[in-house]
Design an enzyme around this catalytic site. Structure first.
Site, PDB file in Angstrom:
ATOM      1  N   ASP A  55     -70.608 -35.515 -25.837  1.00 36.72           N
ATOM      2  CA  ASP A  55     -69.157 -35.549 -25.666  1.00 36.72           C
ATOM      3  C   ASP A  55     -68.862 -36.604 -24.610  1.00 36.72           C
ATOM      4  O   ASP A  55     -69.767 -37.205 -24.026  1.00 36.72           O
ATOM      5  CB  ASP A  55     -68.614 -34.156 -25.312  1.00 36.72           C
TER       6      ASP A  55
HETATM    7  C1  BGC Z   1     -63.453 -34.138 -26.477  1.00 37.88           C
HETATM    8  C2  BGC Z   1     -64.035 -34.377 -27.839  1.00 37.88           C
HETATM    9  C3  BGC Z   1     -63.521 -35.674 -28.390  1.00 37.88           C
HETATM   10  C4  BGC Z   1     -63.871 -36.784 -27.425  1.00 37.88           C
HETATM   11  C5  BGC Z   1     -63.448 -38.156 -27.903  1.00 37.88           C
HETATM   12  C6  BGC Z   1     -63.617 -35.336 -25.551  1.00 37.88           C
HETATM   13  O1  BGC Z   1     -62.920 -35.184 -24.372  1.00 37.88           O
HETATM   14  O2  BGC Z   1     -64.038 -32.985 -25.915  1.00 37.88           O
HETATM   15  O3  BGC Z   1     -63.736 -33.300 -28.685  1.00 37.88           O
HETATM   16  O4  BGC Z   1     -64.017 -35.918 -29.668  1.00 37.88           O
HETATM   17  O5  BGC Z   1     -63.239 -36.534 -26.190  1.00 37.88           O
HETATM   18  O6  BGC Z   1     -62.096 -38.298 -27.913  1.00 37.88           O
END
Ligand code: BGC
Length: 761
Positions: free
Chosen positions: A295
């Protein structure tokens, strides 16, 4: 009574559901036509180029997380040219994706194409309802189609990979991200996970209108302690295997090509550096051969968790644990080459990660034509085409849940009525888009006011009543909720006095749920409760349309307001969908995918709880599992939802009373439409395994069917139970089916009490 011995001797089947995958949907996975090409390419790559493939950078505009110091465009372009970037996120539009792809393909030594990732969470430009709302439809075909439409639009804009579906089971509506998921139930969540994966990825990943999906967040993020965002997760193996992991397994079996790990730790090990989750389970027992992305900078967070002393150690731990790609964290690109040169990380680990990433690029067809998703004519034709609007409208109507219609205020007459429309969210064209809508235009939703105006046979008077928030809406925090300005209440009351029916649109703003939006109070925010009560005093004929990304505590409304509609945030076509439901052009059939608590103190609250040793008040004293100040039941149970018509369940039958584990239990029930409208009902099948070697939930959803019935019509519905529904996971992750007595319940929600039973030999 079963003894341990009889249990062991009778233990019927231990089939390694966590150990083998056997499914036709794995076409992509088992396809090894690219393996030789991948090997040949890896043989040519330097260690820097390999690590480059494991590096995912955010684009240059929207950031969906905190931007690191290194995160400037200059560094990124420089790294792109060196072949040090494998994928990018948040780059939208063919013009830009083509420009960047051109650098990767034409300016780097090996010309390996980029992946373009994006959070296509509930649509791209044309937005469907937020995922929890879609889940309320229990309509798997519609959900699949919604993902299909989203993939078609996103792929036309140059996107090749979505960070969806989010399949975190959660029992805590304080957590803002419940809006992104399938709700509280593992069975429903698994079916939805599968539908969304197939919807995004289509039949062939190489088709130009399909994108790689990403099952996230692996794992247990939905169990963040106290519903607080990014918090620690400490859960038992029982919960992990039986509640959290099955939707991920379902996604894997449906052929999902990527997984994203998570911000939480799991029982003391951060998910991004968690070898047990990524290597033992996902890539080991499940034999997943796609890749795992971190993530947003989550690998770095091992430092803040106190597991790694610095970035180098974080990179070491994450690569060893099986995180293949680093999202905007700069730890792999800065540390991995040295770690390999110092022989601290084996090159084989890097090769394995690169192989997985290249495999997905091959499967998408990017090596055949890196520009296949960069077609401006297609982009122009597809984004915002009429069929997309029709599809999201259809999905929006199916997502509405009718919670109460005691006095049959709904459906509204189409003419001859004076209607007052009241509430800060009633003419809002931004909030209905919900959270996660980076590619759509702000203020592009049809508001409820606009939707209702189209039914112009009635006199419609709009009054806002109160503002929900003060100032700009980009980030609605509790600090900018209006708690003081009551000026509009008087006008709202006046409009209500002069109306036959009042429609009030109240609830949470679309930015009050989503990532980073945990809340401890789930009442109507700001002055909305005061407005509701003031209007009720002068005209109780109120239809309350609730907007929210999560269950809310609406006790007073349930007690006093005759009609309540759960309208979530329904995306681009919100107002049209709500109007069609209110005026009876669409008969609602949605069912809640999450329990509504009576108050926050009941959380976590869910239907498939354990009986405990003192589950009922047997002796009429205080010593049983309950609260002294609120009853155990929820405000609205899981699976609940009404229709303008009514249904009767009768003649619940099984084809036999004793089964062996390899037999199929056939459950049939007669469903009659006893009301005055044609309608749809979600027939739900629950079981209770009466005695188990591990304590079993009081009820578990194990089947459902969406049934359409003309008024007066009766249909016999047959649902099936096989060993996959009757078994469960031990605390060591083995799937077993135990003999014994089972109860079967069928009905329209999780309180279903029409019951029969059978024995499994
Ligand atoms: C989130 C993810 C997301 C990623 C990219 C993160 O903060 O937890 O679910 O896909 O950002 O935007």
């Amino acid at each position: 009574m079963k003894t341990i011995n009889t249990l062991l001797s009778f233990c019927l089947i231990i089939f390694l559901s966590f150990g083998c995958s056997n499914n036709q949907n794995q076409e992509n996975k088992n396809d090894n036509m690219y393996e030789q090409k991948i090997d040949a390419l890896i043989a040519k790559m330097t260690i820097e180029e390999k690590v480059g493939q494991m590096n995912l950078y955010n684009g240059f505009w929207d950031a969906t997380g905190p931007v690191p110091e290194e995160g400037n465009a200059k560094t990124k372009y420089d790294h792109l040219r060196k072949g040090w970037v494998g994928a990018m996120l948040n780059v939208k539009g063919v013009k830009k994706t083509r420009e960047l792809q051109k650098i990767a393909v034409e300016e780097t030594r090996l010309g390996i194409p980029l992946l373009f990732g994006f959070d296509v969470i509930h649509g791209f430009k044309t937005l469907s309802p937020i995922p929890i709302a879609e889940s309320a439809s229990w309509d798997l075909e519609a959900i699949k189609n919604s993902a299909r439409v989203a993939a078609t639009e996103a792929s036309a804009a140059g996107i090749t990979w979505t960070f969806a579906p989010m399949i975190d089971i959660s029992r805590d509506p304080r957590w803002g991200r419940v809006m992104e998921g399938g709700g509280e139930d593992t069975y429903l969540g698994s079916k939805i996970a599968e539908a969304r994966v197939i919807g995004f990825q289509g039949d062939h990943l190489s088709d130009v209108n399909t994108i790689a999906a990403c099952a996230k967040h692996f794992a247990a993020y939905g169990f963040s302690e106290a519903g607080k965002e990014y918090n620690t997760v400490d859960i038992s193996n029982n919960t992990l295997y039986n509640t959290v992991l099955p939707p991920f397994k379902a996604a894997e079996e449906a052929g999902v090509r990527t997984f994203m790990n998570a911000f939480n730790d799991l029982n003391g090990i951060p998910a991004s550096t968690n070898e047990f989750l990524q290597r033992d389970i996902l890539k080991g027992k499940w034999d997943f051969n796609g890749f795992v992305v971190s993530d947003w900078a989550s690998i770095n967070e091992a430092i803040f968790w106190g597991q790694a002393k610095d970035k180098k150690e974080a990179a070491y731990l994450a690569s060893k644990a099986g995180s293949d790609m680093d999202m905007e964290g700069y730890v792999y690109i800065n540390e991995l080459v040295n770690l390999v040169n110092e022989r601290k990380v084996k090159e084989a680990i890097i090769d394995d990660a690169v192989r997985r990433i290249l495999r997905v690029k091959f499967e998408l067809g990017l090596f055949d034509n890196p520009y296949k998703y960069c077609d401006e004519a297609r982009e122009k034709a597809i984004i915002g085409q009429k069929s997309n609007y029709d599809a999201v409208l259809d999905m929006a109507k199916k997502s509405v849940v009718l919670l109460k219609n005691d006095t049959q205020l709904l459906p509204l007459a189409k003419s001859g009525k004076r209607i007052a429309l009241i509430g800060p969210l009633a003419d809002d064209d931004n909030s209905p888009l919900g959270s996660w809508r980076l590619a759509s235009d702000d203020h592009s939703a049809v508001s409820v006011y606009e939707g209702m105006k189209a039914y112009n046979g009635n006199k419609l008077k709009y009054e806002k009543g109160v503002d929900l928030y003060i100032g700009k809406t980009a980030f609605v925090n509790e600090v900018n909720i209006n708690t003081t300005n009551k000026k509009g209440i008087k006008e709202a009351v006046r409009a209500a006095k002069n109306a036959d029916v009042v429609v009030m649109v109240l609830g949470e703003h679309g930015f009050q749920s989503g990532e980073g939006r945990s809340r401890t109070n789930l009442d109507l925010p700001g002055l909305q409760q005061e407005l509701l009560e003031a209007v009720y005093k002068v005209n109780p004929n109120i239809v309350l349309v609730l907007n929210a990304g999560r269950p809310l505590t609406i006790n007073w409304a349930k007690e006093n307001i005759p009609t309540i509609v759960m309208g979530w945030q329904l995306g681009t076509q919100t107002g049209n969908a709500i109007a069609q439901v209110l005026y009876g052009d669409y008969n609602p059939s949605g069912k809640l995918p999450m329990t509504f608590p009576r108050n926050v103190g009941q959380i976590p609250i869910y239907y498939n709880y354990k009986n405990t040793g003192r589950g009922s008040n047997r002796k009429n004293n205080v010593f049983w599992s309950h609260y002294s100040d609120v009853e155990n039941t929820p405000l609205y149970p899981f699976g609940y939802g009404l229709s303008y018509t009514s249904f009767e369940y009768k003649n619940l039958k099984l084809d036999k009373s004793v089964y062996t584990a390899n037999e199929t239990v056939k459950v049939s029930v007669d469903l009659k439409n006893t009301g005055n409208y044609d309608g749809k009902e979600v027939v739900q099948l629950y079981i209770r395994d009466k005695v188990g070697s591990i304590t079993r939930p009081i009820k578990e959803l194990k089947g459902f069917e969406l049934v359409e019935l003309k008024k007066g019509e009766t249909k016999t519905i047959t649902l099936k139970l096989t060993k996959s529904e009757l078994g469960f996971y031990t605390n060591h992750g083995k799937f077993i089916v135990e003999p014994g007595d089972f109860e079967v319940f069928v009905g329209g929600d999780s309180t279903a009490d029409l019951k029969t039973s059978f024995e499994l030999k």
